[in-house]
Write a protein that holds these residues in place. Structure first.
Motif, PDB file in Angstrom:
ATOM      1  N   LEU A 184      -5.394  -0.192  -2.216  1.00 23.38           N
ATOM      2  CA  LEU A 184      -5.941  -1.174  -2.510  1.00 23.38           C
ATOM      3  C   LEU A 184      -6.666  -1.922  -1.350  1.00 23.38           C
ATOM      4  O   LEU A 184      -7.176  -1.489  -0.145  1.00 23.38           O
ATOM      5  N   ARG A 185      -7.223  -3.282  -2.571  1.00 18.02           N
ATOM      6  CA  ARG A 185      -8.370  -4.102  -1.279  1.00 18.02           C
ATOM      7  C   ARG A 185      -8.037  -5.199  -1.028  1.00 18.02           C
ATOM      8  O   ARG A 185      -6.974  -5.695  -1.682  1.00 18.02           O
ATOM      9  N   GLU A 207      -1.326  -7.508  -7.757  1.00 21.35           N
ATOM     10  CA  GLU A 207      -0.198  -7.502  -8.432  1.00 21.35           C
ATOM     11  C   GLU A 207       0.424  -6.325  -9.055  1.00 21.35           C
ATOM     12  O   GLU A 207      -0.217  -5.388  -8.932  1.00 21.35           O
ATOM     13  N   PRO A 208       1.937  -6.252  -9.333  1.00 23.16           N
ATOM     14  CA  PRO A 208       2.453  -5.145  -9.977  1.00 23.16           C
ATOM     15  C   PRO A 208       2.469  -5.385 -11.111  1.00 23.16           C
ATOM     16  O   PRO A 208       2.248  -5.893 -11.802  1.00 23.16           O
ATOM     17  N   GLU A 209       2.466  -3.769 -11.042  1.00 24.99           N
ATOM     18  CA  GLU A 209       1.316  -2.965 -12.655  1.00 24.99           C
ATOM     19  C   GLU A 209       2.197  -2.274 -12.992  1.00 24.99           C
ATOM     20  O   GLU A 209       2.409  -0.908 -12.631  1.00 24.99           O
ATOM     21  N   MET A 226       1.078  -1.270   0.202  1.00 19.56           N
ATOM     22  CA  MET A 226      -0.105  -0.364  -0.201  1.00 19.56           C
ATOM     23  C   MET A 226       0.812   1.050   0.272  1.00 19.56           C
ATOM     24  O   MET A 226       0.556   1.853  -0.174  1.00 19.56           O
ATOM     25  N   PHE A 227       1.916   0.953   0.979  1.00 13.79           N
ATOM     26  CA  PHE A 227       2.388   2.701   1.107  1.00 13.79           C
ATOM     27  C   PHE A 227       4.391   2.669   0.373  1.00 13.79           C
ATOM     28  O   PHE A 227       4.733   3.297   0.691  1.00 13.79           O
ATOM     29  N   GLN A 244       3.152   0.172  -9.931  1.00 12.77           N
ATOM     30  CA  GLN A 244       2.435   0.242  -8.053  1.00 12.77           C
ATOM     31  C   GLN A 244       1.104  -1.104  -8.407  1.00 12.77           C
ATOM     32  O   GLN A 244       0.547  -1.861  -8.996  1.00 12.77           O
ATOM     33  N   PHE A 245       1.450  -1.358  -6.825  1.00 11.99           N
ATOM     34  CA  PHE A 245       0.804  -2.777  -6.775  1.00 11.99           C
ATOM     35  C   PHE A 245      -1.026  -2.797  -6.849  1.00 11.99           C
ATOM     36  O   PHE A 245      -1.505  -1.627  -6.224  1.00 11.99           O
ATOM     37  N   GLN A 246      -2.097  -2.746  -8.117  1.00 11.50           N
ATOM     38  CA  GLN A 246      -3.286  -2.745  -7.812  1.00 11.50           C
ATOM     39  C   GLN A 246      -3.987  -4.019  -7.897  1.00 11.50           C
ATOM     40  O   GLN A 246      -3.800  -5.421  -7.660  1.00 11.50           O
TER      41      GLN A 246
END
Lengths: 162, 729
Positions: free
Chosen positions: B530-531, B565-567, B513-514, B579-581
């Protein structure tokens, strides 16, 4: 023990033929020289008797020069050319492996009369923002893209000495 | 007439005796039939003449049980894990002694993880694998991941565990498998990652792996499965051992891969002791290791210590306190330079000079108490703290990334029979995560949860299991409900069918998240929105077990929602960054078969085979998920004969069909991969045969020096050969 031996043999047989990853094969350096691009035509094409041959010329000499110099240069391999079709709106040209060296002029030329040794004009050329011809220093491995623009309604200054 | 009278009198006397008996105290003790030691925690059932269970109890700390005023009881049955069930006809005039004989068929057959209480694997509706102490010892793994690679359906990519394709490669953050030590969570509070090298390998009694979502019992991170590392119990008599282990990696055969300056040696020295002082059982170990590695910037120095104490508080209550401390100083290796130089890091100066120091501490308190006749209370608390800091690349510069992450976790569980055929387990769990980091910021995340499950045996050969857990996570502003349902059916002895459904979830880690940092030229940015990600899984299986072999087959079907996943993101302000999404829905299904053969019914020869097929599909794009091997084969054989031990293991992992295109662009040859064929072999000799109290072993990992990758841009360890000497008293 019999089972264990059999197991060993099977496993070793299965994998001993392959070592997995390996260094990538050495990359053969590209020694080819290519100069290519698209010729964009705008304006009204002249009648075909005023555009008997249309071609892209790559000339070692810096303008101005005579038409004869260009024709002789074709024979001496100091000028390259790639012919184009009549009235094709946009088309590509390619110079593949021209002799390495410095070329001072890249243009689209048209034979605008009956005499192939004199009746030529430039209808477009590669130039920088200030309008000066671009010089190409072509060396082994170079691959250059240069588009050319031809406006039949606004022809450039001619490089030829009369 | 006289005959009739005799019968009548006999009947009357019998009835009088029965009535007298029903009002008599039934007092007994359960003992090990071989050692004579008392067995606490055995389930004692009183049965009537029809075999119906009238009452159940659990044997106390001294193995005793006591029933009062149970009418119509004629026999008593004792059930303890690892032993054959034993029934005796009641006698009312003396102490009943039930001697239980060990059950060799239950070797590798017990689990405390699948249902949160000790039960036989055949009664568990979800696939569960157990690696026992002798299996671990015969393979001598240096770290937990070395052991996990032998378990069917489990693959490891660097420090990330993948159970049946549930995880891919996630840059080392956000494990989708929950790791526990003695039933307490052991994932770092910041990255959600595992510290394999902190675990005390010489003190591990067994490793249990539950394949499938386990959030109905354990909450977050049990998305794809649960690994529970269970440490040994202190011995009664004092004993100690010293293990010295030293070896060397081979050089690669390709000249352009060789790095002459590398030492390539490694070694570990470990001492452990176990015994009982007064009535307190103690177990402890200390080890120090140095690994020069087979590649530059990947070496480490490490030490870890473990201390466990079993303190009997009363006859029915025991307190166990464990402490784990570990430190590692390692190079900052991330990716290779290229496949032309796979043993050289992409950023050599950073990998060599920017040393990473990590510290791990875990303190566990575990109180087990038998309350009344048949209720077991368990209270666990643990404090798991990780800290890492990175040296500056150039002396005098400020230190780079650091993070301190603490997890405070507490739970209380009650287990009791609600009826003669219903067993209830329920409890409450609270945790608090506290992260202080220059890369992730400072964050505090509390959570609370309630969980309950019931085991119902409508018939002797049918077990139905249902459970539910509710998690409240204010930090993520979510509450999550995780149900599970399962059943087993044993139509014939040792043939068991099983079916289960379960739901799992994972809340995003603080890191995902951070994080805001640059990692090996990757610019990574935070995403506070993020969820959690979810999974649902159904499984059906069959298990057949005899003295000479066991067969297990399972079909499974899982869906994953909101996978993190990292995008790669493009923005005008920030350019290109990662960014993780929550991006993906996924579908995984497949089957798994395992065979374990002991042709002589003992440990003279043991052959095991496991095959796992996974079809991992992104259900949005219909493409294969990255970093999921479709085929996994594990084949092993070991023999023990007159102090000589031989073992060989073969592992096949099919190559990833899809890799991360981003990595392939940034890391030269980052998409290079092959099928992996790995052979490990070992030989040992018990020097007590020649009067020396020691064991000598020779071990070769990746014997054929096969070159493959488990994680992108990382050549897996080359062949290593090591000599191990174990001595003790």
């Amino acid at each position: 023990m019999k089972y264990l031996s059999l197991f060993f043999v099977c496993v070793i047989f299965a994998v001993s033929c392959d070592k997995g990853l390996e260094p990538p094969p050495p990359v053969t350096p590209n020694t080819n020289i290519t100069l290519t691009g698209t010729v964009h035509f705008t304006g009204n094409w002249p009648p075909q008797d005023s555009a008997r041959i249309t071609a892209v010329f790559l000339v070692e000499a810096a303008p101005p020069f005579t038409v004869s110099q260009v024709i002789i240069g074709l024979l001496a391999n100091t000028v390259q050319w790639d012919t184009l079709h009549y009235k094709t709106p946009d088309t590509t040209y390619l110079f593949f492996n021209p002799p390495p060296g410095t070329y001072h002029y890249l243009c689209v030329g048209q034979q605008d009369g009956d005499t192939a040794t004199t009746d030529w004009r430039a209808v477009g050329f590669a130039h920088d923002l200030s309008g000066k011809p671009i010089t190409f220093n072509l060396q082994s491995g170079d691959s250059i893209v240069q588009n050319l623009y031809v406006n039949f309604d606004s022809l450039p200054a001619q490089p030829f000495i009369q | 007439m006289p005959r009739f009278s005799v019968c009548l009198i006999a009947c009357v006397l019998f009835c009088i005796a029965r009535i007298a008996v029903s009002q008599t105290i039934i007092h007994g003790v359960v003992k090990d039939g071989l050692t004579g030691e008392t067995i606490p925690g055995a389930v004692i059932g009183l049965k009537d003449p029809t075999g119906r269970v009238l009452a159940r109890q659990i044997s106390r700390g001294n193995g005793e049980f006591l029933f009062k005023n149970i009418a119509n009881a004629v026999s008593v049955n004792a059930h303890a894990l690892g032993y054959r069930d034993t029934s005796v006809i009641l006698s009312f005039d003396s102490l009943i002694v039930i001697s239980l004989m060990p059950n060799p068929l239950e070797k590798s057959g017990l689990t405390v993880t699948a249902e949160r209480y000790a039960t036989s694997i055949k009664d568990v509706p979800v696939s569960t694998a157990v690696m026992e102490a002798d299996d671990i010892q015969s393979r001598n793994p240096n770290q937990l991941d070395d052991a996990l690679r032998y378990i069917p359906g489990v693959s490891v990519e660097n420090n990330e565990v993948n159970i049946r394709g549930s995880s891919g490669y996630t840059y080392g953050v956000g494990s989708r498998v929950l790791l526990m030590l003695d039933g307490t969570p052991m994932l770092s509070a910041d990255q959600g990652s595992m510290s394999f090298n902190a675990l005390p390998m010489y003190d591990i009694d067994r490793i249990e792996v539950v394949k499938g979502p386990g959030s109905a019992l354990y909450g977050t991170s049990a998305l794809g499965g649960v690994i529970n590392v269970i440490t040994k119990t202190p011995d009664k008599d004092l004993h100690g051992s010293l293990n010295v282990f030293s070896g060397m990696y081979s050089e690669p055969s390709y000249p352009q891969w060789q790095v002459p300056s590398l030492g390539r040696q490694f070694g570990v020295i470990d001492g452990e002791a176990s015994g009982t002082i007064g009535n307190v059982g103690l177990l402890g170990s200390l080890d120090y290791g140095r690994n020069e590695s087979y590649r530059i910037g990947d070496d480490n120095y490490r030490w870890d210590g473990f201390l466990k104490g079993n303190i009997p508080v009363s006859n029915s209550t025991q307190l166990t306190i464990s402490t784990l401390l570990a430190h590692e100083n390692r190079g900052n290796w991330v990716f290779w330079q290229s496949l032309n130089r796979p043993l050289v890091p992409s950023d050599s100066a950073n990998a060599v000079d920017a040393r990473v120091h990590s510290y791990t501490a875990d303190v566990i308190a575990n109180l087990n108490s038998i309350i009344g006749d048949n209720m077991i209370m368990n209270v666990k608390m643990n404090f798991y703290n990780t800290l890492f800091t990175t040296d500056p690349q150039v002396a005098g510069d400020t230190a780079k990334g650091h993070s301190t992450a603490a997890l405070w976790n507490g739970e209380a569980t009650l287990s009791f029979p609600a009826a003669s055929n219903v067993y209830i387990t329920g409890g409450v769990n609270a945790a608090f995560e506290n992260v202080t980091s220059d890369e992730f910021g400072d964050h505090h995340a509390p959570l609370g949860a309630l969980f309950a499950q019931a085991e119902y045996k409508p018939y002797n050969n049918v077990t139905v299991n249902a459970g539910l857990r509710a998690d409240l996570e204010p930090f993520y502003n979510v509450y999550l409900i995780s149900p599970k349902l399962g059943a087993t059916y044993e139509p014939y002895n040792d043939l068991v069918f099983r079916a289960s459904y379960g739901r799992g979830f994972r809340t995003p880690t603080i890191t995902e998240m951070f994080i805001s940092t640059t990692l090996d030229s990757f610019n990574i940015q935070s995403n506070p929105n993020l969820r959690p990600e979810y999974s649902q899984s159904v499984e059906g299986g069959v298990n057949y077990r005899t003295k000479y072999y066991s067969l297990d087959a399972a079909l499974y079907y899982s869906t994953f929602t909101d996978l993190i996943e990292p995008e790669v993101v493009f923005s005008i302000d920030s350019g290109v960054y990662i960014q993780f999404q929550n991006v993906t829905k996924a579908l995984l299904y497949g089957h798994e078969e395992t065979i374990d053969i002991t042709p002589f019914g003992n440990n003279l020869l043991d052959i095991n085979l496991g095959y796992t097929y996974v079809f991992p599909e992104n259900s949005v794009t219909n493409q294969i998920l990255p970093y999921r091997p479709r085929h996994l084969v594990q084949l092993g054989a070991r023999t023990q004969w007159k102090g000589i031990g031989l073992s060989v293991d073969f592992r096949y992992v099919s190559k990833y069909e899809v890799t991360d295109t981003l990595l392939a662009q940034r890391v030269p040859n980052g998409d290079a991969r092959v099928d992996a064929y790995v052979v490990n072999a070992g030989a040992s000799y018990d020097l007590r045969n020649v009067g020396i109290p020691a064991m000598l072993s020779l071990e070769a990992l990746n014997l054929l020096n096969y070159y493959y990758v488990e994680a992108p841009g990382n050549l897996a360890p080359l062949r290593s050969v090591a000599l191990r000497l174990q001595t003790g008293f």
